[in-house]
Structures are given as C-alpha cells and as structure tokens.
Design an enzyme around this catalytic site. Structure first.
Site, short mmCIF file in Angstrom:
data_model
loop_
_atom_site.label_atom_id
_atom_site.label_comp_id
_atom_site.label_asym_id
_atom_site.label_seq_id
_atom_site.Cartn_x
_atom_site.Cartn_y
_atom_site.Cartn_z
N GLY A 172 0.77 -1.25 0.00
CA GLY A 172 0.00 0.00 0.00
C GLY A 172 0.79 1.28 0.00
N GLU A 177 4.04 -6.74 1.76
CA GLU A 177 3.63 -7.16 0.40
C GLU A 177 3.61 -5.94 -0.53
OE1 GLU A 177 -0.26 -8.74 1.04
OE2 GLU A 177 0.42 -10.38 2.28
N ARG A 226 3.48 -1.44 -5.80
CA ARG A 226 3.72 -0.15 -6.43
C ARG A 226 5.05 0.49 -6.02
NH1 ARG A 226 -0.92 2.80 -7.89
NH2 ARG A 226 -2.01 1.62 -6.30
N CYS A 276 -13.39 3.47 -28.57
CA CYS A 276 -14.68 4.14 -28.61
C CYS A 276 -15.32 4.24 -27.23
CB CYS A 276 -15.61 3.42 -29.56
SG CYS A 276 -14.86 3.25 -31.16
N1 LLP Z 1 -1.29 -7.12 -0.63
C1 LLP Z 1 -2.58 -7.28 -0.94
C2 LLP Z 1 -3.37 -8.26 -0.19
C3 LLP Z 1 -3.16 -6.51 -1.96
O1 LLP Z 1 -4.45 -6.67 -2.24
C4 LLP Z 1 -2.36 -5.57 -2.66
C5 LLP Z 1 -2.94 -4.74 -3.72
C6 LLP Z 1 -1.01 -5.45 -2.32
C7 LLP Z 1 -0.50 -6.24 -1.29
C8 LLP Z 1 -0.06 -4.49 -3.01
O2 LLP Z 1 -0.39 -3.17 -2.82
P1 LLP Z 1 0.59 -1.98 -3.32
O3 LLP Z 1 1.85 -2.02 -2.48
O4 LLP Z 1 0.91 -2.21 -4.74
O5 LLP Z 1 -0.20 -0.76 -3.09
N2 LLP Z 1 -5.02 -1.58 -9.49
C9 LLP Z 1 -4.96 -0.56 -8.46
C10 LLP Z 1 -4.35 -1.08 -7.18
C11 LLP Z 1 -5.03 -2.29 -6.65
C12 LLP Z 1 -4.32 -2.87 -5.47
C13 LLP Z 1 -4.85 -4.20 -5.13
N3 LLP Z 1 -4.16 -4.81 -4.05
C14 LLP Z 1 -4.21 0.66 -8.99
O6 LLP Z 1 -3.77 0.65 -10.14
O7 LLP Z 1 -4.07 1.64 -8.26
#
Ligand code: LLP
Length: 404
Positions: A233, A268, A271, A338
């Site tokens: 996150g 985890e 991004r 489109c």
């Molecule tokens: N762990 C779990 C259980 C998750 O569901 C996610 C992301 C992560 C880790 C990784 O989160 P990060 O560090 O990448 O924020 N498609 C959306 C983001 C969806 C995230 C879903 N879960 C976007 O493009 O902003």
C-alpha cells in the site's frame, strides 16, 4: 531516467533507438530503478529485516519477477496463475504468501502441495476448506488470518480495502472465534495475523491506526503470532508534487509496535517497488483540432493502461523529444477506443506536438501491463527491460493471429 540532449533516456539507452527498433505502444522498464527501489525499501526497514513479498499482481512479467527475486524478495500471490509464475521465476516457496477472498479448492490444493510460507485466509469457510485439504493429506498447514481492521486508508475509494464495508478480511469478533477453532485443529497452524488496508497510501497515519487495532486485538487474544503481515500500500509520488510516503515514520511506528508484540514482519509491496520503474511509449496518430482544445490521439489506449479510465488516476505525460515551442491550447491526450473514458490526461501547458511525435506516459510499472486487456481486439504491447545500454525484450507484442 532523464533527458540527454533533449531526448528521453533510460539508463544509457536513448528512447530514439527504442522507437526506431520497436512498434509502439511499448512498455519500457529500467533494471537499475528496480534495484534502487528494492535497496531503499530494505534500508528503510533494516532495523527489523522483514520478509518482503513482492505483490505479483502489480507486475507479473516473468523477467521482472526474476529481477525482483534476484534482489532477494519473495512473492505475494492471489491466484494459481500468479503462484505458478512466481515459482517459475525461481521464488523460494518459503517466501510466498497467498492472499485473496475467493481462493478455490483447486488453488488451495496446489498451494498446499507447494508448501508455501502462508495461506492468508479471509473467511471461516475458506479456513474449513484448507483444514479439509490438510486432513486429506495428513499435513499440518501454516495459515494466517486476514483481519479487517475497519481502518480508512484515506486513498481512492476504489482501492481501499480495510473498512468494514469492504469484502476483505474478517472482523474482530469472528477473528477471535476462528482463532480459537484453529488452535484446536490438528491440521492447521495459526502463524500469522495479516492486514492490507489499501493502495497508494501517502500518509502514515492510517497505518498507525491499523497498528493500534492489531495491538489491541493481540492483547485481547493473548496469543503470540510468529508473523505479522502488514500488506503493501505504500504510495508513490505520481504528480511529482513531493507528497511522498514517509518510510522513516512508518519504520518508527512499526518498531514501537514490535516492542510490545515480538513477531517477524512481512510486507507485500507492489507499487513502491515497480511503479516508477516503467513508462509507456506511444506515438501520436492524429491531432484533431477543436474549438477550445486539441485532441492528441495516441496509439496507446485504455486497454493498454487502465488506471486513468478505471480510477481517474493522473499520470504525467512528457515528450520523448523536448523542444522549446509551446502551444497556447489545452491538449486532451486520448486513445483510439470508442469510450469517453479512453483519455489519459488534459494539459494546459505543453510543448507544441505534431502527428507522428512520440510521448511518454510516466510511472506505469505497477498495475500497467498487469491490468491491460484485449478490449477492441487490440494486441497487448511488447515489454522491454533496459539494462545499461542493452535492450532486452521481456514480452513480445501479441499478434493479431493469436487473438482471432
Ligand atoms: N497485498 C494485498 C493483499 C493486496 O491486495 C495488494 C494490492 C497489495 C498487497 C499491493 O499493494 P501496493 O503495495 O501495490 O499498493 N489496481 C490498483 C491497485 C489495486 C491494489 C490491489 N491490491 C491501482 O492501479 O491503483
């Protein structure tokens, strides 16, 4: 990634060379940036050396996963496909955690056979399915339970996961009930308390709230978890407005938490590892004039990069070749699909563009190629990884023959 003689350059490779050699749109990553991001992430939390499981959904390119694995990371997976590709990349199963609200029996069977570190369960029913599989295999399976901490991550509502109205995790009351059940099970080992409150979080305060909830729950349960999985996150600075996630603060509050609750921390991140290491290069097909603004119609579209259409996300757009001539009109950067949401950005000030010029959409490394689709029967772009001055094709452009 910077301009050299007014041409955008990734490591030692001029993008002019890239567009001469390859069709656009094309995803382009920097190996050096990935390495730097991992190094920074590890350094930020070195006081408690967490297990870092890269969130495979953010970028599931096999070669990218190999790079990440070679830098010592494990994987967070959410499907059998992601688990298979993480294993194929050579990730140690004992560094893999499996999340998700709807793991099927066959996915769970596969994960249990592969002896991964943890299955993070998200419902009472899922726990019972894992137990039944473990019993049939006469095995004791290590699991975590994902808590829904009812914490607002203060991010886009579409990517918030930690509030009670979200489908993720188990509420505190049921968490305590299922924990008691697991403690008496011959086939389940309760090892981990997991949470993930959302994505693109820029403020550490929601994490502080989340840790307070965990602290209280652990006290109430009087149970020692071997692992605390804090999910991912951590946000990145998409707009270059210096609103950066404060890793130092996050490290401090976790250290405080660990003083009271000794455990191995799992992260985890997706991004924060891969987001700013990738760009999407696109060519301008047409420029269409209109009264108040001009439409810059590009060969990249929402199917290639979904974030703006899906979440209203804004990604910077820059020219591949910088010039001094500015335009007095606004530009709407759009794709050929489109749909009105097939639009990337509106700019008020930009250099004057011409048809056949190339532009770059920034920070698409995370949830770029992994969210792409074949909408409008458009082949998915090729992907290249730059290492110094070397260009490595890490995914070929799909062929129309394969789609039809
Ligand atoms: N762990 C779990 C259980 C998750 O569901 C996610 C992301 C992560 C880790 C990784 O989160 P990060 O560090 O990448 O924020 N498609 C959306 C983001 C969806 C995230 C879903 N879960 C976007 O493009 O902003």
């Amino acid at each position: 990634m910077k301009y050299t003689n007014n041409i955008f350059t990734v490591e030692n490779c001029s993008l002019k060379k890239v567009v001469q050699k390859f069709e656009t749109p094309i995803f382009c990553y920097s190996q050096k940036r990935i390495k730097e991001n991992i190094k920074k992430f590890k350094e930020s939390f070195k006081s408690f050396s967490p297990i870092i499981c890269f969130s495979t959904k953010s970028n599931s390119n096999l070669e990218i996963l190999k790079e990440i694995k070679n830098n010592g990371l494990g994987a967070d997976v959410v499907s059998k496909g992601e688990l298979m590709i993480a294993l194929k990349a050579g990730v140690n199963p004992k560094k893999i955690v499996f999340s998700g609200v709807g793991k099927t029996k066959s996915e769970l069977l596969y994960a249990i056979d592969k002896n991964i570190l943890l299955i993070n369960c998200e419902s009472r029913s899922e726990i019972l399915v894992v137990e039944a599989i473990a019993r049939s295999k006469k095995k004791k399976v290590d699991i975590g339970i994902r808590l829904n901490p009812n914490t607002d991550a203060k991010t886009l509502k579409q990517i918030s996961t930690g509030k009670k109205e979200n489908k993720f995790g188990i509420n505190e009351k049921i968490f305590i009930e299922v924990s008691k059940y697991i403690k008496n099970s011959k086939f389940l080992n309760l090892k981990c308390l997991s949470v993930h409150i959302g994505s693109q979080i820029l403020d550490h305060k929601p994490y502080q709230k989340m840790l307070n909830v965990l602290d209280k729950l652990i006290k109430k349960m009087d149970f020692k978890f071997e692992y605390i999985d804090l999910g991912g996150g951590m946000g990145i600075d998409y707009n270059k407005d210096n609103k950066k996630f404060d890793f130092k603060k996050y490290n401090q509050i976790i250290n405080k938490f660990l003083k009271k609750n000794k455990a191995k921390i799992i992260f985890e991140p997706g991004r924060s590892i891969i987001g700013d290491s990738g760009i999407l290069i696109s060519k301008i097909i047409y420029i269409k004039e209109s009264s108040k603004k001009d439409f810059v119609i590009m060969d990249a579209a929402m199917n290639d990069f979904m974030r703006p259409a899906l979440y209203g996300a804004e990604h910077r757009i820059i020219p591949l070749k910088k010039t001094k001539k500015m335009t007095h009109k606004s530009y709407d950067f759009v794709g050929p699909i489109c749909e009105t949401t097939d639009k990337f950005l509106t700019t008020n000030k930009f250099q004057k563009l011409n048809e056949n010029d190339y532009i770059i959409i920034c920070d698409v490394g995370a949830y770029g190629s992994s969210l792409s689709s074949n909408y409008n029967i458009r082949p998915k772009p090729a992907e290249i990884l730059i290492k110094g001055s070397k260009i490595n094709v890490i995914k070929k452009r799909q062929k129309l023959e394969d789609l039809i």
